[in-house]
Design a protein around this motif. Structure first.
Motif, short mmCIF file in Angstrom:
data_model
loop_
_atom_site.label_atom_id
_atom_site.label_comp_id
_atom_site.label_asym_id
_atom_site.label_seq_id
_atom_site.Cartn_x
_atom_site.Cartn_y
_atom_site.Cartn_z
N PRO A 120 39.48 24.25 53.13
CA PRO A 120 38.79 25.42 52.56
C PRO A 120 38.07 26.28 53.60
O PRO A 120 37.58 27.36 53.28
CB PRO A 120 37.80 24.79 51.59
CG PRO A 120 37.50 23.45 52.19
CD PRO A 120 38.80 23.00 52.83
N ASP A 121 38.01 25.81 54.84
CA ASP A 121 37.31 26.55 55.90
C ASP A 121 38.31 27.33 56.75
O ASP A 121 39.38 26.84 57.08
CB ASP A 121 36.52 25.59 56.78
CG ASP A 121 35.39 24.95 56.00
OD1 ASP A 121 34.53 25.69 55.51
OD2 ASP A 121 35.40 23.70 55.86
N GLN B 7 31.12 33.27 52.30
CA GLN B 7 32.05 32.79 51.29
C GLN B 7 33.20 33.78 51.19
O GLN B 7 33.02 34.98 51.38
CB GLN B 7 31.34 32.68 49.95
CG GLN B 7 32.19 32.11 48.85
CD GLN B 7 31.42 31.98 47.54
OE1 GLN B 7 30.26 32.35 47.45
NE2 GLN B 7 32.08 31.47 46.54
N ARG C 266 38.13 29.15 51.44
CA ARG C 266 37.00 29.52 50.58
C ARG C 266 35.73 29.88 51.35
O ARG C 266 34.81 30.46 50.82
CB ARG C 266 36.68 28.38 49.58
CG ARG C 266 37.82 28.09 48.61
CD ARG C 266 38.14 29.31 47.77
NE ARG C 266 39.20 29.11 46.80
CZ ARG C 266 40.47 29.46 46.97
NH1 ARG C 266 40.85 30.04 48.11
NH2 ARG C 266 41.36 29.26 46.04
N ARG C 267 35.67 29.52 52.64
CA ARG C 267 34.53 29.88 53.47
C ARG C 267 35.05 30.30 54.83
O ARG C 267 35.86 29.61 55.44
CB ARG C 267 33.54 28.73 53.62
CG ARG C 267 32.41 29.08 54.59
CD ARG C 267 31.10 28.36 54.31
NE ARG C 267 30.48 28.69 53.06
CZ ARG C 267 29.72 29.76 52.82
NH1 ARG C 267 29.50 30.65 53.76
NH2 ARG C 267 29.17 29.95 51.64
N ARG D 220 43.22 28.16 59.42
CA ARG D 220 42.69 27.55 58.20
C ARG D 220 42.62 26.04 58.36
O ARG D 220 43.56 25.41 58.85
CB ARG D 220 43.55 27.90 56.99
CG ARG D 220 42.88 27.50 55.68
CD ARG D 220 43.64 27.98 54.48
NE ARG D 220 44.90 27.28 54.28
CZ ARG D 220 45.01 26.07 53.74
NH1 ARG D 220 43.94 25.41 53.34
NH2 ARG D 220 46.19 25.51 53.60
N LYS E 107 35.75 35.39 48.63
CA LYS E 107 35.94 35.61 47.19
C LYS E 107 37.21 36.40 46.97
O LYS E 107 37.59 37.21 47.81
CB LYS E 107 34.76 36.38 46.62
CG LYS E 107 33.44 35.66 46.77
CD LYS E 107 32.30 36.52 46.24
CE LYS E 107 30.98 35.83 46.49
NZ LYS E 107 29.86 36.65 46.05
N GLY F 141 44.16 29.20 50.33
CA GLY F 141 43.24 28.12 50.00
C GLY F 141 41.90 28.18 50.71
O GLY F 141 41.04 27.33 50.49
N PHE G 221 42.19 33.49 51.56
CA PHE G 221 41.89 33.01 50.21
C PHE G 221 43.17 32.58 49.50
O PHE G 221 43.22 31.52 48.88
CB PHE G 221 41.17 34.09 49.39
CG PHE G 221 40.77 33.63 48.02
CD1 PHE G 221 39.55 33.00 47.82
CD2 PHE G 221 41.61 33.81 46.94
CE1 PHE G 221 39.18 32.56 46.56
CE2 PHE G 221 41.25 33.37 45.67
CZ PHE G 221 40.03 32.74 45.48
#
Length: 132
Positions: A43-44, A129, A79-80, A40, A131, A77, A74
């Motif tokens: 967010p990537d 993404q 998100r993509r 991680r 989710k 943290g 997720f």
């Protein structure tokens, strides 16, 4: 895990580097089904080393492992999701990933050992993404 990844032709040189999360997936009786992990970067998330045991292939195990990895990412943290593959792009595309040019990836993803050195330049970059 290292042996399973090596047998599948997946990179193992950087498995012990910090910032990586790897998981073993087993049946309730303890039979190994596969492995997967991620790195991680804010967010990537770079999805790493998804491999299914030979005897469990074609049974939906990979489709079960990936949502578990994405959920863990997720919760931390992410998100993509991003991933590189030489031969499994159709599998990942069926579960929501789309091909993208390397120039579209964040610098942190492009600077990973996977993107910069371990995967061949011909590897396909995919993204989606994450989710809840």
């Amino acid at each position: 895990m290292r042996a399973a990844l090596a047998q599948a032709g997946l990179p193992t040189a950087d498995l012990s580097e910090p910032g990586r999360s790897f998981f073993a997936f087993r049946t309730l009786s303890g039979r190994p089904l596969g492995h997967g992990g991620f790195e991680r970067y804010g967010p990537d998330v770079l999805i790493r080393s998804v491999v299914v045991a030979q005897e469990a292939r074609g049974m939906g195990v990979g489709r079960a492992i990936l949502p578990l990895l994405l959920r863990r990412a997720f919760d931390q943290g992410g998100r993509r999701a991003w991933l590189l593959t030489s031969d499994a792009a159709p599998f990942f595309e069926k579960i929501g990933f789309r091909r993208t040019e390397r120039a579209e990836a964040p610098a942190a993803i492009l600077a990973t050992q996977q993107a910069a050195a371990l995967c061949p330049a011909s590897a396909v970059l995919l993204t989606r993404q994450i989710k809840p």
